[in-house]
Motif scaffolding. Structure first.
Motif, PDB file in Angstrom:
ATOM      1  N   CYS A  76      13.552  -3.551 -14.189  1.00 47.87           N
ATOM      2  CA  CYS A  76      13.653  -3.784 -12.734  1.00 47.87           C
ATOM      3  C   CYS A  76      14.692  -2.854 -12.110  1.00 47.87           C
ATOM      4  CB  CYS A  76      14.024  -5.236 -12.457  1.00 47.87           C
ATOM      5  SG  CYS A  76      14.201  -5.530 -10.682  1.00 47.87           S
ATOM      6  N   PRO A  77      14.285  -1.973 -11.205  1.00 52.69           N
ATOM      7  CA  PRO A  77      15.243  -1.039 -10.595  1.00 52.69           C
ATOM      8  C   PRO A  77      16.138  -1.709  -9.563  1.00 52.69           C
ATOM      9  CG  PRO A  77      13.083  -0.734  -9.631  1.00 52.69           C
ATOM     10  CD  PRO A  77      12.927  -1.767 -10.695  1.00 52.69           C
ATOM     11  N   PRO A 102      13.241 -10.907 -12.782  1.00 55.32           N
ATOM     12  CA  PRO A 102      11.832 -11.140 -12.450  1.00 55.32           C
ATOM     13  C   PRO A 102      11.267 -12.440 -13.016  1.00 55.32           C
ATOM     14  CG  PRO A 102      12.172  -8.863 -13.135  1.00 55.32           C
ATOM     15  CD  PRO A 102      13.443  -9.587 -13.420  1.00 55.32           C
ATOM     16  N   CYS A 146      13.288  -7.358  -3.704  1.00 53.46           N
ATOM     17  CA  CYS A 146      12.224  -6.857  -4.579  1.00 53.46           C
ATOM     18  C   CYS A 146      11.422  -5.813  -3.799  1.00 53.46           C
ATOM     19  CB  CYS A 146      11.325  -8.011  -5.011  1.00 53.46           C
ATOM     20  SG  CYS A 146       9.801  -7.433  -5.771  1.00 53.46           S
ATOM     21  N   ILE A 147      11.265  -4.633  -4.381  1.00 54.97           N
ATOM     22  CA  ILE A 147      10.556  -3.551  -3.686  1.00 54.97           C
ATOM     23  C   ILE A 147       9.079  -3.514  -4.071  1.00 54.97           C
ATOM     24  CG2 ILE A 147      12.599  -2.105  -3.348  1.00 54.97           C
ATOM     25  CD1 ILE A 147      11.721  -0.547  -5.877  1.00 54.97           C
ATOM     26  N   GLU A 148       8.644  -4.520  -4.818  1.00 52.24           N
ATOM     27  CA  GLU A 148       7.235  -4.656  -5.217  1.00 52.24           C
ATOM     28  C   GLU A 148       6.748  -3.409  -5.956  1.00 52.24           C
ATOM     29  OE1 GLU A 148       4.826  -6.111  -1.981  1.00 52.24           O
ATOM     30  OE2 GLU A 148       6.403  -7.480  -1.329  1.00 52.24           O
ATOM     31  N   CYS A 149       7.622  -2.865  -6.802  1.00 53.71           N
ATOM     32  CA  CYS A 149       7.251  -1.644  -7.522  1.00 53.71           C
ATOM     33  C   CYS A 149       6.256  -1.921  -8.643  1.00 53.71           C
ATOM     34  CB  CYS A 149       8.493  -0.960  -8.077  1.00 53.71           C
ATOM     35  SG  CYS A 149       9.300  -1.924  -9.375  1.00 53.71           S
ATOM     36  N   GLY A 150       6.184  -3.157  -9.095  1.00 58.33           N
ATOM     37  CA  GLY A 150       5.203  -3.518 -10.120  1.00 58.33           C
ATOM     38  C   GLY A 150       5.627  -3.176 -11.541  1.00 58.33           C
ATOM     39  N   CYS A 174       7.782  -4.623 -13.455  1.00 57.84           N
ATOM     40  CA  CYS A 174       7.904  -5.833 -14.286  1.00 57.84           C
ATOM     41  C   CYS A 174       6.528  -6.306 -14.769  1.00 57.84           C
ATOM     42  CB  CYS A 174       8.611  -6.936 -13.498  1.00 57.84           C
ATOM     43  SG  CYS A 174       7.900  -7.245 -11.876  1.00 57.84           S
ATOM     44  N   VAL A 186       3.942  -9.534  -9.356  1.00 57.89           N
ATOM     45  CA  VAL A 186       4.101  -9.062  -7.975  1.00 57.89           C
ATOM     46  C   VAL A 186       3.312  -9.955  -7.005  1.00 57.89           C
ATOM     47  CG1 VAL A 186       3.882  -7.093  -6.420  1.00 57.89           C
ATOM     48  CG2 VAL A 186       4.514  -6.732  -8.791  1.00 57.89           C
ATOM     49  N   TYR A 197       5.470 -12.701  -6.192  1.00 57.07           N
ATOM     50  CA  TYR A 197       6.554 -12.332  -5.272  1.00 57.07           C
ATOM     51  C   TYR A 197       6.026 -12.188  -3.844  1.00 57.07           C
ATOM     52  CZ  TYR A 197       8.522 -11.074  -9.798  1.00 57.07           C
ATOM     53  OH  TYR A 197       8.922 -11.090 -11.106  1.00 57.07           O
TER      54      TYR A 197
HETATM   55  S1  SF4 Z   1       8.379  -5.697  -8.590  1.00 56.00           S
HETATM   56 FE1  SF4 Z   1       9.459  -6.467 -10.360  1.00 56.00          FE
HETATM   57  S2  SF4 Z   1      10.534  -4.731 -11.218  1.00 56.00           S
HETATM   58 FE2  SF4 Z   1       9.941  -4.149  -9.128  1.00 56.00          FE
HETATM   59  S3  SF4 Z   1      11.723  -4.747  -7.875  1.00 56.00           S
HETATM   60 FE3  SF4 Z   1      10.343  -6.490  -7.876  1.00 56.00          FE
HETATM   61  S4  SF4 Z   1      11.086  -7.790  -9.516  1.00 56.00           S
HETATM   62 FE4  SF4 Z   1      11.977  -5.758  -9.864  1.00 56.00          FE
END
Ligand code: SF4
Ligand code: SF4
Length: 491
Positions: free
Chosen positions: A375-376, A381, A404-408, A410, A421, A424
């Motif tokens: 997780c950046p 998560p 959470c930047i929803e980068c996926g 995790c 995601v 989230y």
């Molecule tokens: S999508 Fe997952 S890895 Fe990315 S910021 Fe959110 S919790 Fe962290």
């Protein structure tokens, strides 16, 4: 390193995902123009939960570039007809949109270029960007004019050309083929923000684009930062961290540190809107995937249905594992082929099995911690997943779900195949709904208090008027009595 290179040290990302770039299929594919479909769906949704209101009627004829809907705020991005034709309907499915039937002429409204933009006032230029329908083309789709209005006199303008998402090459091709237009847009952005420094950030696996930017930089005072390929370096907060080492704390924005991030495609749209006077009616989309016979980078009219675009490029149903708007990690699964391409969609994937996150039956979390490692945003998560499923909004707030930047990343590494995601996104929607409910309750409470105050003031005014009237009556009676007394004999 050349004189134009970024001369500050680069910083490492906290967490990141090692995932194959998988861009070879379209990396060298020159931008082509996608056909204009017979029916376009022009989305009405604006940033957040708001939507634009149509300003055209059913049956009305429009030209490409005519405004068809507007938001309530002055700097909201307008919605435009993306070809000429007649308005067929205002529809709610597959999403709120205006349906536009193309007439095949593709006639455009007269452009209103501003070649002398340096002489124009800031409000005039911001209004131009809003009227031209500009939003960020790389992320959440925030209206560009509103973002720029809050960013005068900044330290650093970052042009985000990292394009870290696997399979996407739209920005890479844009920079390779049209670096000059991007530079023109950056000049306007630098002018609008009075930025002290400007840096263009691009990942090191794009040599053609880097060479094109270097060549274009000869006429400009901007810097170039070639950053290591590392997912998700192109996320706003992560890019600020890589370039400056500074961390944007929870609830803050880059602009709070005197920094503004703008995507490279958005910069080019700024140049088209200001210098050429064109509204945003198309964007470059990487249309790719193992289930597509002719992948490529296409200039697509906004509102083009996903199904039309895939058919035009040869969809192979036998290889299809899933369709996604956006990239394989941050994109969204498409279930209705009528869905249109919108301003924030840099990719459309007709993906084979090997190109999507491992799918299959979801298993319980085994608390392996793999998700936290990548997780950046330094979140937890697995805890977010647990609380999102429990719909515990207080816990989600405490765990900083909003960061959470929803980068996926995790979900990509999760051995239990949990669609993290999606959890989230649902959690964020629940938080937004709760915030809206609280705002409405607060609004109702204030309205009630205002009404109570008004009623009390009216009661007091009535009371004092009554007292004044009674005093006047008493005084009149006293005067009458005194007069009678004066008239009595012997007085
Ligand atoms: S999508 Fe997952 S890895 Fe990315 S910021 Fe959110 S919790 Fe962290
Ligand atoms: S990676 Fe999946 S299984 Fe492992 S802790 Fe995270 S959510 Fe649980």
């Amino acid at each position: 390193m050349t004189a134009a290179d970024w001369n500050s040290p680069l910083h490492a990302l906290r967490g990141h995902l090692d995932v194959p770039a998988n861009k070879a299929r379209t990396r060298h594919a020159a931008i082509e123009v996608a056909p204009v479909p017979a029916l376009l769906r022009l989305p009405l949704s604006l940033y957040g939960r708001r939507r634009a209101e149509p300003c055209v009627s059913v049956g009305q004829h429009v030209q490409r570039g005519d405004i068809v809907a507007r938001g309530a705020a002055a700097l909201d991005a307008a919605v435009h007809a993306t070809t000429s034709g007649s308005i067929r309907a205002v529809a709610e499915a597959p999403l709120p949109c205006i349906e536009l039937e193309a007439d095949g002429d593709d006639a455009a409204a007269d452009p209103e270029p501003l070649p002398d933009w340096r002489e124009r006032s800031r409000p005039e230029l911001l209004t131009r960007l809003a009227e031209a329908g500009l939003t960020g083309l790389g992320g959440a789709g925030f209206p560009s004019a509103a973002k720029l209005a809050a960013a005068a006199g900044i330290e650093l303008l970052i042009i985000n050309a990292a394009e870290c998402e696997p399979m996407l090459t739209a920005d890479e091709r844009l920079l390779t083929e049209r670096a000059g237009e991007v530079m023109d847009g950056i000049s306007i952005l630098a002018h609008l923000t009075s930025a002290r420094q400007v840096v263009i950030a691009i990942e090191d696996d794009k040599p053609e684009a880097i060479a094109a930017v270097r060549a274009a930089l000869e006429d400009h005072p901007f810097r170039l930062a070639v950053i290591p390929r590392r997912y998700p370096s192109g996320s706003e907060r992560q890019l600020v961290q890589i370039l400056t080492g500074r961390e944007i704390r929870s609830g803050r924005l880059p602009v709070d540190l005197g920094i503004l991030c703008h995507n490279a495609a958005s910069a080019r749209a700024v140049s088209r809107a200001v210098i050429h006077g064109e509204a945003l009616t198309e964007r470059i989309v990487t249309v790719t995937g193992a289930a597509l016979l002719r992948p490529g980078n296409l200039s697509v009219r906004l509102g083009t249905p996903v199904g039309d675009l895939l058919t035009a490029r040869g969809l192979d149903q036998t290889r299809l594992a899933g369709i996604r708007l956006g990239g394989p990690l941050t994109g969204r699964t498409v279930t209705d082929l009528r869905e249109p391409v919108g301003k924030t969609h840099a990719g459309l994937l007709a993906a084979g099995l090997e190109e999507l996150a491992p799918a299959g039956t979801e298993l319980p979390c085994i608390r392996c911690g793999a998700c936290a490692e990548v997780c950046p945003a330094s979140l937890l998560p697995q805890e977010l997943h647990r609380q999102a499923r429990a719909a515990d909004l207080d816990a989600l707030m405490a765990l900083n779900l909003q960061d959470c930047i929803e980068c996926g990343a995790c979900a990509w590494v999760c051995p239990s195949r949990i669609p993290l995601v999606e959890d989230y996104r649902l959690g964020k929607a629940a938080l937004a709904a709760e915030a809206a409910r609280q705002a409405a309750a607060e609004h109702a409470r204030m309205r009630h208090e205002r009404r109570q105050r008004r009623l009390e003031e009216e009661r007091r005014a009535t009371e004092s008027a009554r007292e004044a009237r009674l005093s006047r009556v008493d005084a009149a009676l006293a005067r009458a009595k005194a007069a009678r007394h004066d008239r009595q004999p012997g007085s």
